[in-house]
Scaffold this motif. Structure first.
Motif, PDB file in Angstrom:
ATOM      1  N   LEU A   1      35.847  34.040  24.675  1.00  0.00           N
ATOM      2  CA  LEU A   1      34.454  34.483  24.737  1.00  0.00           C
ATOM      3  C   LEU A   1      33.643  33.916  23.571  1.00  0.00           C
ATOM      4  CD1 LEU A   1      33.206  37.989  25.745  1.00  0.00           C
ATOM      5  CD2 LEU A   1      32.203  36.846  23.783  1.00  0.00           C
ATOM      6  N   ARG A   2      34.195  34.003  22.381  1.00  0.00           N
ATOM      7  CA  ARG A   2      33.498  33.481  21.198  1.00  0.00           C
ATOM      8  C   ARG A   2      33.283  31.976  21.314  1.00  0.00           C
ATOM      9  NH1 ARG A   2      37.159  36.767  16.714  1.00  0.00           N
ATOM     10  NH2 ARG A   2      36.125  38.803  16.955  1.00  0.00           N
ATOM     11  N   SER A   3      34.295  31.278  21.813  1.00  0.00           N
ATOM     12  CA  SER A   3      34.187  29.824  21.971  1.00  0.00           C
ATOM     13  C   SER A   3      33.119  29.473  23.005  1.00  0.00           C
ATOM     14  CB  SER A   3      35.536  29.245  22.387  1.00  0.00           C
ATOM     15  OG  SER A   3      35.439  27.853  22.634  1.00  0.00           O
ATOM     16  N   ASP A   4      33.161  30.152  24.147  1.00  0.00           N
ATOM     17  CA  ASP A   4      32.170  29.907  25.193  1.00  0.00           C
ATOM     18  C   ASP A   4      30.757  30.164  24.685  1.00  0.00           C
ATOM     19  OD1 ASP A   4      33.963  29.111  27.088  1.00  0.00           O
ATOM     20  OD2 ASP A   4      33.706  30.838  28.415  1.00  0.00           O
ATOM     21  N   LEU A   5      30.582  31.274  23.979  1.00  0.00           N
ATOM     22  CA  LEU A   5      29.250  31.635  23.497  1.00  0.00           C
ATOM     23  C   LEU A   5      28.714  30.595  22.524  1.00  0.00           C
ATOM     24  CD1 LEU A   5      26.882  33.562  23.353  1.00  0.00           C
ATOM     25  CD2 LEU A   5      28.142  34.902  21.642  1.00  0.00           C
ATOM     26  N   GLN A   6      29.549  30.128  21.609  1.00  0.00           N
ATOM     27  CA  GLN A   6      29.091  29.113  20.653  1.00  0.00           C
ATOM     28  C   GLN A   6      28.701  27.814  21.358  1.00  0.00           C
ATOM     29  OE1 GLN A   6      28.309  29.459  17.407  1.00  0.00           O
ATOM     30  NE2 GLN A   6      28.716  31.623  17.871  1.00  0.00           N
ATOM     31  N   GLU A   7      29.493  27.440  22.372  1.00  0.00           N
ATOM     32  CA  GLU A   7      29.167  26.230  23.126  1.00  0.00           C
ATOM     33  C   GLU A   7      27.872  26.403  23.920  1.00  0.00           C
ATOM     34  OE1 GLU A   7      32.529  25.159  25.482  1.00  0.00           O
ATOM     35  OE2 GLU A   7      33.793  24.711  23.742  1.00  0.00           O
ATOM     36  N   SER A   8      27.652  27.596  24.463  1.00  0.00           N
ATOM     37  CA  SER A   8      26.421  27.861  25.210  1.00  0.00           C
ATOM     38  C   SER A   8      25.215  27.833  24.282  1.00  0.00           C
ATOM     39  CB  SER A   8      26.502  29.218  25.918  1.00  0.00           C
ATOM     40  OG  SER A   8      27.408  29.177  27.003  1.00  0.00           O
ATOM     41  N   LEU A   9      25.335  28.450  23.126  1.00  0.00           N
ATOM     42  CA  LEU A   9      24.233  28.461  22.158  1.00  0.00           C
ATOM     43  C   LEU A   9      23.849  27.037  21.766  1.00  0.00           C
ATOM     44  CD1 LEU A   9      25.390  31.403  19.855  1.00  0.00           C
ATOM     45  CD2 LEU A   9      23.403  31.419  21.363  1.00  0.00           C
ATOM     46  N   GLN A  10      24.865  26.203  21.538  1.00  0.00           N
ATOM     47  CA  GLN A  10      24.607  24.817  21.147  1.00  0.00           C
ATOM     48  C   GLN A  10      23.968  24.040  22.293  1.00  0.00           C
ATOM     49  OE1 GLN A  10      28.061  22.777  19.654  1.00  0.00           O
ATOM     50  NE2 GLN A  10      26.950  20.885  19.206  1.00  0.00           N
ATOM     51  N   ALA A  11      24.514  24.198  23.506  1.00  0.00           N
ATOM     52  CA  ALA A  11      23.981  23.463  24.650  1.00  0.00           C
ATOM     53  C   ALA A  11      22.559  23.888  24.976  1.00  0.00           C
ATOM     54  CB  ALA A  11      24.885  23.683  25.868  1.00  0.00           C
ATOM     55  N   LEU A  12      22.289  25.173  24.865  1.00  0.00           N
ATOM     56  CA  LEU A  12      20.963  25.702  25.208  1.00  0.00           C
ATOM     57  C   LEU A  12      19.982  25.602  24.052  1.00  0.00           C
ATOM     58  CD1 LEU A  12      22.219  28.820  27.193  1.00  0.00           C
ATOM     59  CD2 LEU A  12      20.908  26.906  28.161  1.00  0.00           C
ATOM     60  N   ASN A  13      20.471  25.142  22.905  1.00  0.00           N
ATOM     61  CA  ASN A  13      19.612  24.935  21.732  1.00  0.00           C
ATOM     62  C   ASN A  13      18.867  26.214  21.355  1.00  0.00           C
ATOM     63  OD1 ASN A  13      18.475  23.420  19.641  1.00  0.00           O
ATOM     64  ND2 ASN A  13      16.676  22.850  20.876  1.00  0.00           N
ATOM     65  N   THR A  14      19.634  27.294  21.206  1.00  0.00           N
ATOM     66  CA  THR A  14      19.044  28.588  20.892  1.00  0.00           C
ATOM     67  C   THR A  14      19.944  29.359  19.938  1.00  0.00           C
ATOM     68  OG1 THR A  14      18.131  30.625  21.866  1.00  0.00           O
ATOM     69  CG2 THR A  14      20.134  29.746  22.859  1.00  0.00           C
TER      70      THR A  14
END
Length: 260
Positions: free
Chosen positions: A92-105
């Motif tokens: 979950l933590r890994s997915d969230l960090q990747e999503s934050l980076q991809a979504l630039n937020t």
């Protein structure tokens, strides 16, 4: 464009939402080197048309990336949702960090567990639910819910009182059990997000499909968009919904009977 509160969350979202998991569809990718520009144009068209709720998923990394690029400069004006299929706190933590980076937020407005096999519980052994609470407390996510195609699990999530939103397939040919789920969301003040408003393309009549969903004031359909022309049609009929009269109901019933 109408805006409604998404259940007991304080999220005020457009009643017609944008499903960004189609930003890697063949129609967009056929543009080749200009695919990202085309995706950006579609997102901006949706935003200009009043859509402020954009939903995607970590399972579609290219879609997350394209949505993040398209929302540059307007991120603070939109409600951003994404999903994780993580089965552990570490995932979950890994997915969230990747999503934050991809979504630039720096944060996600609505974070959803996607098609979990079992419902994460408070103080559960997997730690997922408690981790979601911790992330919310730290402001990394603002709200969380589930996205599932399992009716029993969706009902369990509603009855548990642990989740703020439920995303579930709902359209004009859905079963009576799904209609009951929508009613249950309303009664429990759970945000009801309708995925597959055209049932994966089986339903082709956009005004009829949109008019049907507009009868349910607590439902926010997420429309997967492939072309600017398709988006234009959705936005037009959102602003000019069909009259819900006997003729309309008769047409809906014919389609429901055909597929059921």
């Amino acid at each position: 464009m109408e805006y409604v509160a998404l259940g007991k969350s304080n999220l005020l979202v457009s009643r017609t939402a944008f499903g960004a998991m189609s930003l890697d569809c063949p129609e967009i990718n056929s543009c080749g080197a200009e695919a990202e520009e085309k995706a950006c144009a579609i997102v901006h068209q949706a935003y200009s048309g009043g859509m402020n709720f954009f939903d995607t998923s970590r399972s579609k990394p290219e879609c997350e990336q394209r949505l993040g690029a398209a929302l540059h400069g307007i991120r603070h004006n939109v409600i951003l949702a994404t999903k994780t299929a993580a089965q552990s706190v570490q995932e979950l933590r890994s997915d969230l960090q990747e999503s934050l980076q991809a979504l630039n937020t720096d944060f996600i407005d609505l974070y959803q567990l996607e098609n979990p096999s079992v419902l994460a519980q408070k103080d559960g052994r997997d730690g997922i639910y408690n981790e979601l609470c911790s992330l919310r407390d730290r402001g990394v996510i603002r709200h969380f819910g589930i996205a599932s195609e399992n009716l029993d699990l969706a009902e369990e999530a509603i009855k548990s009182g642990l989740y703020e939103t439920v995303q579930f397939p709902f359209n004009m040919i859905s079963s009576e059990n799904t209609l009951s789920l929508v009613k249950m969301c309303d009664e429990n003040d759970i945000g009801c997000i309708a995925m597959q408003p055209l049932n994966g393309g089986i339903v082709s009549n956009v005004p009829l499909a949109l008019g049907f969903l507009h009868q349910y004031e607590n439902v926010v359909p997420v429309w997967g968009v492939h072309t600017q022309e398709e988006l234009h049609q959705i936005l037009y009929f959102n602003d000019h919904p069909p009259v819900i009269d006997e003729e309309f109901k008769s047409e809906v019933e014919k389609i429901r009977c055909f597929f059921n």
